[in-house]
Design a protein around this motif. Structure first.
Motif, PDB file in Angstrom:
ATOM      1  N   TYR A   1       0.826  -1.208   0.000  1.00 63.66           N
ATOM      2  CA  TYR A   1       0.000   0.000   0.000  1.00 63.66           C
ATOM      3  C   TYR A   1       0.865   1.264   0.000  1.00 63.66           C
ATOM      4  O   TYR A   1       0.577   2.222  -0.740  1.00 63.66           O
ATOM      5  CB  TYR A   1      -0.918   0.020   1.222  1.00 63.66           C
TER       6      TYR A   1
ATOM      7  N   ARG B   1       0.793   4.023  -2.860  1.00 65.81           N
ATOM      8  CA  ARG B   1       0.420   5.404  -2.505  1.00 65.81           C
ATOM      9  C   ARG B   1       1.471   6.390  -3.019  1.00 65.81           C
ATOM     10  O   ARG B   1       1.132   7.435  -3.580  1.00 65.81           O
ATOM     11  CB  ARG B   1       0.257   5.527  -0.986  1.00 65.81           C
TER      12      ARG B   1
ATOM     13  N   SER C   1      -1.578   0.929   6.528  1.00 66.04           N
ATOM     14  CA  SER C   1      -2.551   0.992   5.434  1.00 66.04           C
ATOM     15  C   SER C   1      -3.986   1.062   5.956  1.00 66.04           C
ATOM     16  O   SER C   1      -4.827   1.774   5.394  1.00 66.04           O
ATOM     17  CB  SER C   1      -2.388  -0.211   4.509  1.00 66.04           C
ATOM     18  N   LYS C   2      -4.272   0.355   7.038  1.00 63.52           N
ATOM     19  CA  LYS C   2      -5.633   0.357   7.579  1.00 63.52           C
ATOM     20  C   LYS C   2      -6.022   1.745   8.072  1.00 63.52           C
ATOM     21  O   LYS C   2      -7.110   2.246   7.767  1.00 63.52           O
ATOM     22  CB  LYS C   2      -5.745  -0.659   8.718  1.00 63.52           C
TER      23      LYS C   2
ATOM     24  N   GLN D   1      -6.357   4.251   5.037  1.00 65.35           N
ATOM     25  CA  GLN D   1      -7.546   3.975   4.235  1.00 65.35           C
ATOM     26  C   GLN D   1      -8.830   4.345   4.976  1.00 65.35           C
ATOM     27  O   GLN D   1      -9.795   4.803   4.360  1.00 65.35           O
ATOM     28  CB  GLN D   1      -7.563   2.499   3.823  1.00 65.35           C
ATOM     29  N   GLU D   2      -8.844   4.152   6.284  1.00 62.12           N
ATOM     30  CA  GLU D   2     -10.021   4.519   7.077  1.00 62.12           C
ATOM     31  C   GLU D   2     -10.259   6.027   7.087  1.00 62.12           C
ATOM     32  O   GLU D   2     -11.362   6.479   7.383  1.00 62.12           O
ATOM     33  CB  GLU D   2      -9.874   4.007   8.513  1.00 62.12           C
TER      34      GLU D   2
ATOM     35  N   GLU E   1      -9.530   8.118   4.409  1.00 62.11           N
ATOM     36  CA  GLU E   1      -9.597   8.691   3.065  1.00 62.11           C
ATOM     37  C   GLU E   1     -10.855   9.546   2.920  1.00 62.11           C
ATOM     38  O   GLU E   1     -11.913   9.220   3.482  1.00 62.11           O
ATOM     39  CB  GLU E   1      -9.614   7.589   2.004  1.00 62.11           C
TER      40      GLU E   1
ATOM     41  N   MET F   1      -6.603   9.250  -0.791  1.00 61.19           N
ATOM     42  CA  MET F   1      -5.571   8.375  -0.224  1.00 61.19           C
ATOM     43  C   MET F   1      -5.055   8.918   1.110  1.00 61.19           C
ATOM     44  O   MET F   1      -3.890   8.763   1.456  1.00 61.19           O
ATOM     45  CB  MET F   1      -4.414   8.175  -1.212  1.00 61.19           C
ATOM     46  N   GLY F   2      -5.955   9.572   1.842  1.00 61.40           N
ATOM     47  CA  GLY F   2      -5.613  10.039   3.185  1.00 61.40           C
ATOM     48  C   GLY F   2      -4.764  11.281   3.238  1.00 61.40           C
ATOM     49  O   GLY F   2      -4.198  11.594   4.290  1.00 61.40           O
TER      50      GLY F   2
END
Length: 517
Positions: A108, A112, A164-165, A168-169, A171, A176-177
């Protein structure tokens, strides 16, 4: 000549004192701001402390001369065709939220970087396509390159791994955050984020569970504070408000600090070339005769011997003279007669009218302001007007990456992000890195062919020959004004111990340092 040069370089104004700090903390006064904490959108030395202390890569550069050591990865293998690089990861790495790092986080993070096309992503994009980084299992990750690469291993430390978690949570509308990562940390690094203020800096708290462990002594808390005024930084260190400063200081500032018994100077050889980037894609600097006039209008000896007081070494090209790949050339000299001859040749073809040139300087970096003033003086004697505009590094760095907003000239340092000639000559003059790294818009097909070949072959003798030839051609084109290679004079409080200086990071990796009471 001495009084004229020194008169051009006025002293920075004194600023008001800052508050003292507790002695169990390390406070670093930084000469540039921290406008973001996202490790994938910035890639410069001014903000390197956030990347080094909050994040980790698969390998890490340490010490001087720089060496690569395994970090998040235990080891790696390369396929016979040189395309597939397989890394075996440690099984004891946790993110700051306590969750285990896996190969999927590496995938990830790489994707990214490539998708954002910023930071270190601009270096990776030419060598690896999206979708070509795969998790073979939880602890094994493979990168399949477009072609064999002589520098991929050197770049691996710049693939900083994010959770990554968590990203992504957070975003928003497929960003992409990016919004979240401006002021949050999602890393495995030695320190966790305690406080962040883009106007002031950041505070980090030691991550006790870091996989690399800790020695008997360490800093429980680190603060990197934005202090633009040079005199404020120096006075603060001497008063004990700060425990460390940037190590690239003017000679008079170094000597002032040497005279204080509560301050130590950690002197190190470095690989940081100071130069003036010229916009080769915009008239009149798109003409070689005009650029030749520019390279002869700067007083190299006056700057090195009088302003820098002989503490730096003349570097006639963009490649550090203490690195393989640097050609043997004499270097351009300050010669206004020659400069006028080249200027007359330019005018014969383009006419007598020459617009005002703009030089961008870095706020808080007095050497860049002194350089611009000296260049302005030389060009004034040729009848060329110059405007100087100073901006904070994040602002001017952003402007430099757009050919429309890049000033005509910018004096700055090309720092060490990995130890290979491509870090200097490739990034600054190869077409593949325009406009994010090659900010001068220099385009030369012959040079590109040499630099491209040097990236795919692995024989160092052959690569050295290619880099020398390419750098010599860039030199002959007068594509920039190359001035000196730097020494690092790291100023710290006398009781700060075990700072491991590396040209990649400039001594801002704080996990090994401590305070001796």
């Amino acid at each position: 000549m001495k009084p004229t040069i020194l008169a051009l370089c006025s002293a920075l104004a004194l600023a008001s004192p800052t508050l003292g700090v507790a002695q169990d903390r390390y406070v670093h006064a930084n000469n540039s701001g921290y406008d973001t904490l996202d490790p994938h959108t910035v890639f410069d030395v001014a903000r390197v402390a956030t990347r080094l202390n909050f994040y980790d890569g698969l390998y890490r550069w340490v010490d001087n001369p720089p060496k690569l050591i395994p970090w998040l990865a235990k080891d790696h293998t390369v396929s016979e065709d040189g395309l597939t690089w397989t890394f075996n990861l440690r099984d004891d790495v946790t993110f700051h939220d306590g969750s285990l790092m896996t190969a999927q986080d590496v995938v990830y993070s790489t994707e990214r970087l490539l998708a954002l096309k910023r930071g270190a992503g601009s270096l990776l994009l030419p060598m690896i396509d999206p979708g070509q980084t795969v998790a073979l299992d939880d602890k094994t990750v493979a990168f399949t390159l477009k072609e064999p690469s002589a520098i991929f291993a050197s770049l691996v430390p710049n693939i900083l791994i994010v959770n990554s978690k968590v990203v992504q949570e957070n975003e928003v509308d497929g960003d992409m955050g990016q919004k979240y990562m401006i002021d949050h940390i999602a890393g495995t690094g030695s320190y966790t984020l305690k406080r962040y203020d883009p106007a002031r800096g950041f505070v980090g708290e030691r991550y006790a569970e870091h996989f690399a462990g800790w020695g008997e002594k360490y800093f429980d808390e680190i603060e990197f504070r934005t202090v633009l005024e040079t005199n404020t930084r120096i006075q603060g260190l001497m008063r004990g408000d700060y425990q460390g400063l940037d190590g690239y200081l003017a000679p008079d500032q170094v000597e002032r600090l040497r005279s204080d018994e509560d301050v130590q100077i950690n002197e190190q050889e470095s690989m940081r070339v100071y130069h003036i980037a010229m916009h080769n894609g915009r008239a009149p600097l798109d003409d070689k005769n005009f650029r030749m006039a520019m390279v002869h209008a700067f007083d190299y000896d006056g700057y090195i011997n009088e302003i820098m007081q002989g503490t730096v070494a003349r570097n006639p090209t963009i490649v550090p003279g203490n690195l393989w790949g640097a050609p043997d050339v004499p270097g351009y000299t300050y010669d206004l007669v020659k400069a006028k001859e080249y200027l007359d040749a330019y005018k014969a073809e383009h006419g007598d009218e020459i617009r005002t040139l703009k030089i961008g300087t870095l706020a808080g970096f007095s050497e860049t302001e002194q350089t611009a003033a000296l260049m302005q003086n030389g060009l004034a004697q040729l009848g060329i007007n110059v405007e100087i505009e100073s901006s904070p590094w994040p602002v001017i760095s952003s402007n430099m990456q757009n050919p429309e907003t890049m000033p005509d000239m910018v004096p700055y340092w090309k720092s060490t992000y990995y130890v290979d000639p491509n870090n200097w000559v490739g990034e600054l003059y190869a077409k593949r890195y325009a406009p994010t790294r090659n900010v001068s818009s220099y385009m030369n097909n012959e040079v590109d062919a040499l630099l491209e070949e040097a990236l795919v072959i692995t024989d160092q003798d052959a690569r050295e020959k290619l880099y020398k030839e390419a750098t010599k051609e860039i030199y002959d084109d007068a594509a920039g004004i190359w001035i000196y290679n730097t020494k690092w004079f790291g100023p710290y409080a006398s009781n700060v111990k075990n700072v491991r200086f590396c040209p990649v990071g400039n001594g801002q990796d704080m996990r090994w340092a401590y305070l001796e009471n």
